[in-house]
Write a protein that holds these residues in place. Structure first.
Motif, PDB file in Angstrom:
ATOM      1  N   GLN A   1      88.322 -53.028 -80.759  1.00 47.13           N
ATOM      2  CA  GLN A   1      89.446 -53.827 -80.294  1.00 47.13           C
ATOM      3  C   GLN A   1      88.995 -54.705 -79.137  1.00 47.13           C
ATOM      4  OE1 GLN A   1      92.867 -51.482 -79.339  1.00 47.13           O
ATOM      5  NE2 GLN A   1      94.199 -53.247 -79.017  1.00 47.13           N
ATOM      6  N   VAL A   2      89.649 -55.867 -78.991  1.00 46.01           N
ATOM      7  CA  VAL A   2      89.324 -56.786 -77.909  1.00 46.01           C
ATOM      8  C   VAL A   2      90.625 -57.315 -77.326  1.00 46.01           C
ATOM      9  CG1 VAL A   2      89.103 -58.775 -79.467  1.00 46.01           C
ATOM     10  CG2 VAL A   2      87.958 -58.792 -77.250  1.00 46.01           C
ATOM     11  N   GLN A   3      90.670 -57.419 -76.006  1.00 43.79           N
ATOM     12  CA  GLN A   3      91.826 -57.971 -75.309  1.00 43.79           C
ATOM     13  C   GLN A   3      91.477 -59.380 -74.846  1.00 43.79           C
ATOM     14  OE1 GLN A   3      90.565 -54.735 -74.094  1.00 43.79           O
ATOM     15  NE2 GLN A   3      91.773 -53.922 -75.789  1.00 43.79           N
ATOM     16  N   ALA A  25      87.952 -58.850 -73.085  1.00 42.76           N
ATOM     17  CA  ALA A  25      87.550 -57.521 -72.613  1.00 42.76           C
ATOM     18  C   ALA A  25      87.628 -56.564 -73.793  1.00 42.76           C
ATOM     19  CB  ALA A  25      88.466 -57.052 -71.498  1.00 42.76           C
ATOM     20  N   GLY A  26      86.800 -55.548 -73.759  1.00 43.14           N
ATOM     21  CA  GLY A  26      86.810 -54.587 -74.853  1.00 43.14           C
ATOM     22  C   GLY A  26      85.534 -54.668 -75.663  1.00 43.14           C
ATOM     23  N   ARG A  27      85.661 -54.462 -76.954  1.00 41.98           N
ATOM     24  CA  ARG A  27      84.485 -54.413 -77.812  1.00 41.98           C
ATOM     25  C   ARG A  27      83.794 -55.759 -77.909  1.00 41.98           C
ATOM     26  NH1 ARG A  27      84.395 -50.106 -82.401  1.00 41.98           N
ATOM     27  NH2 ARG A  27      82.494 -51.296 -82.636  1.00 41.98           N
ATOM     28  N   ALA A  28      82.534 -55.752 -78.293  1.00 46.30           N
ATOM     29  CA  ALA A  28      81.609 -56.867 -78.156  1.00 46.30           C
ATOM     30  C   ALA A  28      82.208 -58.210 -78.558  1.00 46.30           C
ATOM     31  CB  ALA A  28      80.361 -56.582 -78.975  1.00 46.30           C
ATOM     32  N   PHE A  29      82.421 -59.046 -77.553  1.00 44.66           N
ATOM     33  CA  PHE A  29      82.949 -60.395 -77.746  1.00 44.66           C
ATOM     34  C   PHE A  29      82.062 -61.178 -78.692  1.00 44.66           C
ATOM     35  CE2 PHE A  29      84.954 -64.307 -76.693  1.00 44.66           C
ATOM     36  CZ  PHE A  29      83.962 -65.246 -76.449  1.00 44.66           C
ATOM     37  N   ASN A  74      78.735 -66.180 -74.511  1.00 47.54           N
ATOM     38  CA  ASN A  74      78.774 -64.755 -74.841  1.00 47.54           C
ATOM     39  C   ASN A  74      78.345 -63.876 -73.669  1.00 47.54           C
ATOM     40  OD1 ASN A  74      79.750 -65.253 -77.406  1.00 47.54           O
ATOM     41  ND2 ASN A  74      77.731 -65.181 -78.379  1.00 47.54           N
ATOM     42  N   ALA A  75      77.529 -64.403 -72.785  1.00 52.02           N
ATOM     43  CA  ALA A  75      77.118 -63.627 -71.611  1.00 52.02           C
ATOM     44  C   ALA A  75      78.287 -63.395 -70.660  1.00 52.02           C
ATOM     45  CB  ALA A  75      75.988 -64.341 -70.891  1.00 52.02           C
ATOM     46  N   LYS A  76      79.257 -64.307 -70.684  1.00 51.55           N
ATOM     47  CA  LYS A  76      80.434 -64.189 -69.814  1.00 51.55           C
ATOM     48  C   LYS A  76      81.671 -63.715 -70.559  1.00 51.55           C
ATOM     49  CE  LYS A  76      78.958 -67.757 -66.532  1.00 51.55           C
ATOM     50  NZ  LYS A  76      79.315 -69.034 -65.874  1.00 51.55           N
ATOM     51  N   ASN A  77      81.504 -63.412 -71.854  1.00 57.29           N
ATOM     52  CA  ASN A  77      82.655 -62.974 -72.662  1.00 57.29           C
ATOM     53  C   ASN A  77      83.819 -63.953 -72.566  1.00 57.29           C
ATOM     54  OD1 ASN A  77      81.210 -60.735 -73.408  1.00 57.29           O
ATOM     55  ND2 ASN A  77      82.449 -59.255 -72.277  1.00 57.29           N
ATOM     56  N   ALA A  98      90.754 -63.872 -82.022  1.00 53.18           N
ATOM     57  CA  ALA A  98      89.453 -63.347 -82.435  1.00 53.18           C
ATOM     58  C   ALA A  98      89.536 -62.817 -83.856  1.00 53.18           C
ATOM     59  CB  ALA A  98      89.003 -62.243 -81.488  1.00 53.18           C
ATOM     60  N   GLY A  99      88.510 -63.118 -84.633  1.00 51.18           N
ATOM     61  CA  GLY A  99      88.489 -62.662 -86.012  1.00 51.18           C
ATOM     62  C   GLY A  99      87.070 -62.509 -86.516  1.00 51.18           C
ATOM     63  N   THR A 100      86.935 -62.393 -87.830  1.00 43.74           N
ATOM     64  CA  THR A 100      85.636 -62.135 -88.421  1.00 43.74           C
ATOM     65  C   THR A 100      84.885 -63.409 -88.768  1.00 43.74           C
ATOM     66  OG1 THR A 100      86.485 -60.068 -89.327  1.00 43.74           O
ATOM     67  CG2 THR A 100      84.439 -60.900 -90.267  1.00 43.74           C
TER      68      THR A 100
END
Length: 122
Positions: A1-3, A25-29, A74-77, A98-100
């Protein structure tokens, strides 16, 4: 999950610019394709732009091509939307998602932010 949390909206005159940000925030952005959508009062949510996980694939709505630029760090999400030459018809709540895959349909995106208001005065 990602916030997801958007920021950077505001009131600007026609022809002006804003830089919107979407902090994750959360799983890998970096594993998510990301997108911007917008929704004006009384209208359906519409696609603005999307970017793949590495930034190698980008898609824009015809209405914003040449004026808006999507990017991500990606380094800063964080994902960004640089909006230039704004028009009154760009007024809307802007959402990040966010999606696939890079897609234009909102149903393709699983996670959404709360939105940030952009108002362009004439």
């Amino acid at each position: 999950q990602v916030q997801l949390v958007e920021s950077g909206g505001g009131l600007v005159q026609a022809g002006g610019s804003l830089r919107l940000s979407c902090a994750a925030a959360g799983r890998a952005f970096s594993t998510y394709a990301m997108a911007w959508f917008r929704q004006a009062p009384g209208k359906e949510r519409e696609f603005v732009a999307a970017i793949s996980t590495t930034g190698g694939r980008i898609s824009y709505a015809d209405s914003v091509k040449g004026r808006f630029t999507i990017s991500r760090d990606n380094a800063k999400n964080t994902m960004y939307l640089q909006t230039n030459s704004l028009k009154p018809e760009d007024t809307a709540v802007y959402y990040c998602a966010a999606g696939t895959f890079v897609r234009v349909g909102p149903d393709e995106y699983k996670y959404w932010g709360q939105g940030t208001q952009v108002t362009v005065s004439s």
